[in-house]
Design a protein around this motif. Structure first.
Motif, PDB file in Angstrom:
ATOM      1  N   ALA A 467       0.864  -1.568   0.052  1.00 27.80           N
ATOM      2  CA  ALA A 467       0.115  -0.247   0.206  1.00 27.80           C
ATOM      3  C   ALA A 467       0.649   0.959  -0.703  1.00 27.80           C
ATOM      4  O   ALA A 467       0.339   1.941  -0.540  1.00 27.80           O
ATOM      5  CB  ALA A 467      -1.072  -0.273   1.365  1.00 27.80           C
ATOM      6  N   LYS A 468       2.207   0.893   0.611  1.00 27.83           N
ATOM      7  CA  LYS A 468       2.637   2.095   0.497  1.00 27.83           C
ATOM      8  C   LYS A 468       3.565   2.982  -1.140  1.00 27.83           C
ATOM      9  O   LYS A 468       3.536   4.505  -1.218  1.00 27.83           O
ATOM     10  CB  LYS A 468       4.187   1.492   1.417  1.00 27.83           C
ATOM     11  N   VAL A 469       3.394   2.126  -1.467  1.00 26.50           N
ATOM     12  CA  VAL A 469       3.631   2.731  -3.293  1.00 26.50           C
ATOM     13  C   VAL A 469       2.106   2.392  -3.865  1.00 26.50           C
ATOM     14  O   VAL A 469       2.421   2.232  -5.238  1.00 26.50           O
ATOM     15  CB  VAL A 469       5.107   1.489  -3.981  1.00 26.50           C
ATOM     16  N   TRP A 470       0.922   2.008  -3.854  1.00 27.65           N
ATOM     17  CA  TRP A 470       0.569   1.471  -4.959  1.00 27.65           C
ATOM     18  C   TRP A 470      -0.163   2.778  -5.078  1.00 27.65           C
ATOM     19  O   TRP A 470      -0.698   2.825  -6.534  1.00 27.65           O
ATOM     20  CB  TRP A 470      -1.223   0.660  -3.580  1.00 27.65           C
ATOM     21  N   PRO A 471      -0.663   4.169  -4.408  1.00 29.31           N
ATOM     22  CA  PRO A 471      -1.057   4.819  -5.378  1.00 29.31           C
ATOM     23  C   PRO A 471      -0.201   5.774  -6.275  1.00 29.31           C
ATOM     24  O   PRO A 471      -0.325   6.396  -7.618  1.00 29.31           O
ATOM     25  CB  PRO A 471      -0.207   6.703  -4.732  1.00 29.31           C
ATOM     26  N   LEU A 472       1.423   4.869  -7.327  1.00 28.11           N
ATOM     27  CA  LEU A 472       1.620   5.051  -8.046  1.00 28.11           C
ATOM     28  C   LEU A 472       1.709   4.206  -8.998  1.00 28.11           C
ATOM     29  O   LEU A 472       1.986   4.329 -10.146  1.00 28.11           O
ATOM     30  CB  LEU A 472       3.531   4.976  -7.356  1.00 28.11           C
ATOM     31  N   PHE A 473       0.911   3.299  -8.618  1.00 25.53           N
ATOM     32  CA  PHE A 473       0.273   1.503  -9.741  1.00 25.53           C
ATOM     33  C   PHE A 473      -0.720   2.446 -11.279  1.00 25.53           C
ATOM     34  O   PHE A 473       0.101   1.767 -11.917  1.00 25.53           O
ATOM     35  CB  PHE A 473      -0.474   0.927  -9.097  1.00 25.53           C
ATOM     36  N   GLY A 474      -1.284   2.816 -10.356  1.00 25.93           N
ATOM     37  CA  GLY A 474      -1.983   3.675 -11.449  1.00 25.93           C
ATOM     38  C   GLY A 474      -1.269   4.483 -13.066  1.00 25.93           C
ATOM     39  O   GLY A 474      -1.440   3.955 -14.044  1.00 25.93           O
ATOM     40  N   ALA A 475      -0.043   5.202 -12.305  1.00 23.99           N
ATOM     41  CA  ALA A 475       0.659   6.250 -13.580  1.00 23.99           C
ATOM     42  C   ALA A 475       1.249   4.834 -14.215  1.00 23.99           C
ATOM     43  O   ALA A 475       1.539   5.162 -15.419  1.00 23.99           O
ATOM     44  CB  ALA A 475       1.206   7.142 -13.024  1.00 23.99           C
ATOM     45  N   CYS A 476       1.792   3.895 -13.382  1.00 17.70           N
ATOM     46  CA  CYS A 476       3.207   2.986 -13.785  1.00 17.70           C
ATOM     47  C   CYS A 476       2.137   1.440 -14.713  1.00 17.70           C
ATOM     48  O   CYS A 476       2.706   1.335 -16.337  1.00 17.70           O
ATOM     49  CB  CYS A 476       3.279   1.709 -12.316  1.00 17.70           C
TER      50      CYS A 476
END
Length: 572
Positions: A467-476
């Protein structure tokens, strides 16, 4: 969680503005009509322009190995591909983006689906079958260069690890915590032996597909009924361990035994869910409560790029290109099927996205589903569809069962996307080390080693707190679409075929993803410099920014190298 009180409230919402209830019907009819016309016109135009050849032998026959390369009957492959790309994405995205208003969401689902998402999905399958069913990384190496291939493969593998970690957690949660979730667990477990039996009779005993499908769907319904009657209630830790053991086995099991038949049968759940939703919309005529347009700037979000990153699977998702060039292309029976499986499946998914938009638009007045008391987009979707039937007077027991079946369907497709993602991760890991000294010495190109490494890394990320890096998943995730378009475009240029339909998607998706990453970096820095964050928040923001920088560098390198080939005078 979904008792009679909630359904009675839902009924009040649907009937409050009955004079405007036609809007939702018009919206779904308009969407279906547009997508049908798009398939028959633009889809066929692409097939003709790219040179789809029904007489050409596909990799499924040329390289048939009974494990990954295995011809699939068209309905079965359609079921696999559709189940794998759908997941919860087309439900979550439109519901999460609805705070901009229903019109921007609808327009992007329609325009993005027809000219971006479906083109990417179709194109990734097409270029893969023209490269022996190899993944996009291999296609990129042949048409752009080895450096781009290595960068893309490493990036895509890391994105898949995030998918594996997140979806494993989602599936484990969907199996844990209540009798309703226990019902989902029971039905999901029963799907596995059912799928194996279906595959055995269809592919080894040559059972007629129609007969097998009818029996399979009946038994599928029986699995759901047994699940509702006998829920399995176990801890989340048990289910996490079970899920990771399952995906390691599923990743190396011949596709005809489990992947093809399970995804095919599971797809009927999704078809049922969509048909039930459309019937409910026509019967209940729910009113669209959200304004057509709320604003370009809502809260801390700007319409560009937030809308185009959030809706994702409902319009375009880079993950789809990995599936198309990873598992689907290795099972294609005939080149002509690429249009239906690739372009067609995406348009069906777009219809689901419109249904999801209608769901949130009938339950909230501003698209803020969390503020309206809904725990997740899945709850919004299940509540809305079951609420349609409550509105027309169906018994509460039937409404409650509808709610549970919809929740089960969403969980089923998360599990499907999970083990497909693991198999894709295995392919990429193998291709990355194939022919290298490290690969030979440590057997990193071995499918069992690649599977274990991929699954363990995903498991570690799950436990460490994805969850710490999940906010970046959409763009990735959306960034993966850019090299996918570049791979298709450079291949078409190399073979002197029209590739101009890919120019705008490449430029637009590059801009959307890079701007999104820039905003994430800026917001993190603002929060860090503003002070007042606890240690955990500081770590999360710093970690995200440390990840964002190399991602942006990677994107720029891929764009420069791919652009030189795509727009250069002499090509590669």
């Amino acid at each position: 969680m979904h008792g009679g009180r909630v359904f009675r409230q839902a009924k009040i919402i649907y009937t409050k503005q009955e004079e405007f209830s036609v809007n939702s019907v018009v919206l779904i009819l308009l969407a279906i009509a547009i997508f049908v016309v798009a398939y028959l016109t633009y889809g066929r135009y692409l097939a003709k322009t790219w040179g789809i050849d029904p007489k050409r032998k596909t990799p499924a026959y040329e390289l048939e190995d009974g494990v990954d390369y295995c011809p699939a009957k068209t309905p079965v492959l359609m079921g696999h591909h559709f189940s794998s790309i759908a997941g919860a994405g087309p439900i979550n995205g439109p519901i999460q983006a609805a705070f901009f208003g229903w019109l921007p969401c609808f327009l992007w689902i329609v325009i993005g689906g027809i000219f971006f998402g479906a083109v990417q999905d179709f194109g990734s399958i097409f270029v893969s079958i023209r490269h022996e069913g190899k993944s996009l990384g291999e296609v990129i190496e042949e048409n752009i260069g080895r450096k781009s291939r290595v960068l893309f493969t490493v990036f895509a593998w890391l994105v898949l690890l995030l998918v594996i970690a997140a979806f494993a957690d989602i599936v484990a949660n969907s199996f844990t915590g209540s009798d309703a979730n226990g019902s989902v667990a029971t039905a999901s477990l029963l799907f596995i032996p059912l799928a194996i039996a279906f595959g055995f009779f269809v592919y080894r005993k040559n059972a007629p597909m129609v007969v097998a499908s009818v029996i399979g769907v009946i038994l599928l319904a029986a699995c759901v009924a047994i699940g509702l009657a006998f829920p399995i209630v176990l801890s989340k830790n048990f289910w996490l361990a079970f899920v990771f053991i399952y995906i390691m086995i599923a990743s190396v099991t011949p596709v005809w035994i489990l992947l093809q038949p399970r995804d095919y049968l599971s797809s009927f759940l999704l078809y049922f869910m969509m048909i039930a939703a459309v019937v409910g919309i026509f019967a209940a005529h729910p009113a669209i409560e959200i304004p057509a347009f709320i604003g370009f700037h809502v809260g801390n979000n700007y319409l560009f790029p937030t809308l185009f990153i959030t809706i994702a699977c409902g319009a375009i998702s880079g993950f789809h290109s990995l599936i198309g060039s990873g598992t689907t292309s290795k099972q294609l029976d005939n080149e002509k099927d690429a249009l239906l499986v690739g372009y067609g499946s995406m348009l069906i998914e777009c219809v689901l996205a419109v249904i999801s938009l209608i769901a949130v638009a009938t339950l909230t007045t501003d698209g803020q589903f969390a503020a309206a008391g809904f725990a997740s987009p899945t709850v919004v979707f299940a509540q809305a569809v079951s609420g349609f039937f409550a509105t027309i007077g169906m018994p509460e027991t039937a409404v409650s069962a509808t709610y549970t079946i919809i929740s089960l369907a969403v969980s089923c497709f998360c599990l499907t996307s999970l083990d497909t993602g693991t198999r894709l991760g295995r392919f990429m890991f193998q291709e990355l080390f194939a022919g290298t000294e490290a690969g030979k010495k440590m057997k990193l190109d071995n499918m069992y080693v690649a599977t274990v490494v991929t699954a363990i890394c995903g498991f570690a990320l799950c436990l460490a707190g994805y969850a710490k890096v999940w906010p970046l998943f959409g763009a990735c995730n959306q960034l993966v679409a850019v090299p996918a378009f570049l791979a298709v475009g450079t291949y078409l240029k190399k073979h002197n075929k029209n590739n101009k339909m890919l120019y705008i998607p490449i430029i637009f998706m590059s801009a959307a993803t890079l701007v999104s990453l820039f905003f994430s970096f800026k917001n993190n820095m603002t929060a860090l410099l503003g002070g007042g964050l606890d240690g955990a928040a500081v770590f999360t923001n710093v970690l995200q920014n440390v990840i964002i920088v190399p991602i942006v560098i990677l994107a720029v390198i891929l764009l420069i190298d791919g652009g030189k080939v795509l727009w250069g005078k002499d090509g590669k």
